[in-house]
Design a protein around this motif. Sequence first.
Motif, short mmCIF file in Angstrom:
data_model
loop_
_atom_site.label_atom_id
_atom_site.label_comp_id
_atom_site.label_asym_id
_atom_site.label_seq_id
_atom_site.Cartn_x
_atom_site.Cartn_y
_atom_site.Cartn_z
N PRO A 3 -10.40 2.94 9.46
CA PRO A 3 -11.19 1.82 10.01
C PRO A 3 -10.62 1.26 11.30
CG PRO A 3 -9.95 1.15 8.07
CD PRO A 3 -9.78 2.62 8.18
N ASP A 4 -9.32 1.09 11.36
CA ASP A 4 -8.68 0.53 12.55
C ASP A 4 -7.18 0.70 12.39
OD1 ASP A 4 -7.74 -1.68 10.87
OD2 ASP A 4 -9.81 -2.40 10.99
N LYS A 5 -6.43 0.20 13.34
CA LYS A 5 -4.98 0.31 13.28
C LYS A 5 -4.35 -0.77 12.42
CE LYS A 5 -4.61 2.51 17.82
NZ LYS A 5 -4.03 2.41 19.19
N VAL A 6 -5.16 -1.71 11.94
CA VAL A 6 -4.62 -2.83 11.17
C VAL A 6 -4.43 -2.45 9.71
CG1 VAL A 6 -5.04 -5.22 10.48
CG2 VAL A 6 -5.73 -4.44 12.75
N THR A 7 -5.21 -1.49 9.21
CA THR A 7 -5.11 -1.09 7.80
C THR A 7 -4.83 0.40 7.69
OG1 THR A 7 -7.48 -0.70 7.64
CG2 THR A 7 -6.71 -2.91 7.10
N LEU A 8 -4.25 0.78 6.57
CA LEU A 8 -3.94 2.18 6.31
C LEU A 8 -5.20 2.98 6.02
CD1 LEU A 8 -1.82 4.41 5.77
CD2 LEU A 8 -1.69 3.57 3.41
N GLY A 9 -6.19 2.34 5.44
CA GLY A 9 -7.43 3.04 5.13
C GLY A 9 -7.56 3.45 3.68
N ALA A 10 -6.70 2.92 2.81
CA ALA A 10 -6.82 3.22 1.39
C ALA A 10 -8.07 2.55 0.83
CB ALA A 10 -5.58 2.73 0.64
N PRO A 11 -8.69 3.16 -0.19
CA PRO A 11 -9.85 2.50 -0.82
C PRO A 11 -9.46 1.12 -1.32
CG PRO A 11 -9.62 4.77 -1.58
CD PRO A 11 -8.39 4.46 -0.78
N LEU B 154 -1.74 -2.19 3.78
CA LEU B 154 -1.88 -1.35 2.61
C LEU B 154 -3.18 -1.60 1.86
CD1 LEU B 154 1.78 -1.43 1.21
CD2 LEU B 154 0.64 0.49 2.33
N GLY B 155 -3.88 -2.67 2.20
CA GLY B 155 -5.13 -2.98 1.50
C GLY B 155 -4.91 -3.51 0.11
N ARG C 113 -8.42 5.77 -5.21
CA ARG C 113 -7.21 5.19 -4.63
C ARG C 113 -5.96 5.95 -5.10
NH1 ARG C 113 -8.53 0.42 -5.34
NH2 ARG C 113 -7.46 -0.07 -7.27
N TRP C 114 -5.94 6.34 -6.37
CA TRP C 114 -4.83 7.16 -6.88
C TRP C 114 -4.74 8.47 -6.10
CZ3 TRP C 114 -1.72 7.47 -11.60
CH2 TRP C 114 -1.52 6.22 -12.19
N VAL D 195 7.47 -7.59 -3.59
CA VAL D 195 7.86 -7.46 -2.18
C VAL D 195 6.64 -7.33 -1.28
CG1 VAL D 195 9.19 -6.13 -0.49
CG2 VAL D 195 10.06 -6.40 -2.81
N LEU D 196 5.87 -6.27 -1.46
CA LEU D 196 4.82 -5.94 -0.49
C LEU D 196 3.74 -7.00 -0.43
CD1 LEU D 196 4.44 -2.10 -1.22
CD2 LEU D 196 5.88 -3.25 0.47
N ARG D 197 3.35 -7.57 -1.59
CA ARG D 197 2.30 -8.58 -1.59
C ARG D 197 2.75 -9.88 -0.95
NH1 ARG D 197 -2.27 -8.01 -4.51
NH2 ARG D 197 -2.51 -6.13 -5.77
N ARG D 198 4.04 -10.07 -0.79
CA ARG D 198 4.56 -11.31 -0.21
C ARG D 198 4.73 -11.22 1.30
NH1 ARG D 198 7.07 -14.42 -4.48
NH2 ARG D 198 6.84 -13.28 -6.46
N ILE D 199 4.51 -10.02 1.86
CA ILE D 199 4.61 -9.84 3.32
C ILE D 199 3.20 -9.60 3.84
CG2 ILE D 199 5.70 -8.53 5.17
CD1 ILE D 199 7.81 -7.64 3.14
N ALA D 200 2.61 -10.60 4.45
CA ALA D 200 1.19 -10.57 4.79
C ALA D 200 0.78 -9.35 5.62
CB ALA D 200 0.80 -11.86 5.51
N PRO D 201 1.49 -9.01 6.71
CA PRO D 201 1.05 -7.84 7.50
C PRO D 201 1.09 -6.53 6.68
CG PRO D 201 2.60 -9.18 8.75
CD PRO D 201 2.63 -9.69 7.35
#
Length: 443
Positions: free
Chosen positions: A381-389, A440-441, A21-22, A429-435
């Motif tokens: 995988p799809d357009k919903v996720t970035l694809g990070a491990p 970002l996974g 992931r790094w 910030v990021l963890r509080r915004i569901a989409p």
Amino acid sequence: MNQAANDTVRRQIIDYRMIWRWHFYAGLVCIPFIVILSLTGPIYLFKPQIEAAIDRPYDQVGRAGRVQPLSAQVEGALAAFPHAQFQSVEVRPDVTDAARVTLSEKGERLRVYVHPETLTMLKSVPEEARFMNVVKTIHGELFAGLFGTLLVETAACWAIVMILTGLYLWWPRGAKGLAGVLWPRLEAKLFWRDLHAVTGLWVSFFALCLLLTGLPWTTVWGAGFKVVRQAVIAQSSKPDWSTSRAADKAGEHEGHGHGSAQAGGAVDLTLLDHMAGELRAADLPPPVVLMAPAGGKPWQGVSQTQNRPKGVTVTFDHMGDVAQIKTFGDKPLIDRVFGVSIALHEGQLFGAFNQALGVLTAAGLLTLCVSAVMMWWRRRPDKVTLGAPSRLPDERLGTGLGLLILGLALFLPMMGLCLILVALIERWVLRRIAPVRDWLGLT
């Protein structure tokens, strides 16, 4: 398998996943900047050849056999710019070449080409508008000033992380044969993965050399390096490199005689021809620049060869005679080490071989960037996720990996600062915004 063995395997899986992931996010940060640096860097490797080609129309223009003294050519440049101050003139090996005179006018440095016979101005160009200086500005600050230099430094720090983590991920584990380890397999399913891994193996050492030798030019790391330098050398002396393009330009102003003058702002050119003759007789590595007095310094002739170990500085006395000659060996050890690294970084230490090595390294970095994007595109995988491990449910940072990250963060402060900012932004910030969290996974 006992519990201890299970825990060891589990720890290895967690560490591998975290390092993957790094590597992914380091590449995400680096790739746009690595592409820019890998395109501009090889151009700068050939600076001597490119500048010689650009200036070729001004070589050997004095064919009538009535070449004027170099001092008269400098006066011709000053006549074309009566409000300018003389800073320096290049002492050309061939006296029939147009004089390259550097002037300062209203805070801007100008390069003026003067015909050696007629003393007319053939061309003038601001130093910062010269092609290689434009390339250097893009390479060092992205035309964004201090913010740009910080971006480049951050990208360089994460590129080091990207290479180190990439080597860990590449390390063969149960591989059968050398295919996919030392050379890529051509099967469509494996090609991009193998091309990325194998290129990374071959280019990693040289890429790390380029990145590490470039760090002293950066703003934050370079400032810290200067503090260390000043603490370890006995004598007080300024380093001959800068930590930003702005400092580079200011140093060029100071070093080329800006504000240095006799009464009335005019430099006495009486002894210029004699000093130029001394420099030609010394046969210094070109380009050789005769600098006007500045900041209490007398006239100096400087070999500005990019192969720093061959550089020489000649200081003249008030009669125009050689008072002192300083070579690369007279510099403090830390400056000599960095001087060698500069020559290596700029492709001049080993001549054409050094340039070829720099081009191949840049090509390898571009290959890594392209193959990384292709792997991500094919495996996303799809357009919903970035694809990070994705994270494992009980993922925790191990002691060894934690110490390694801490060491890298201390050695590369911009990376450490970036880690802190990203951790805070992710948590608050990021963890509080569901989409965003899902994309970002981070779940």
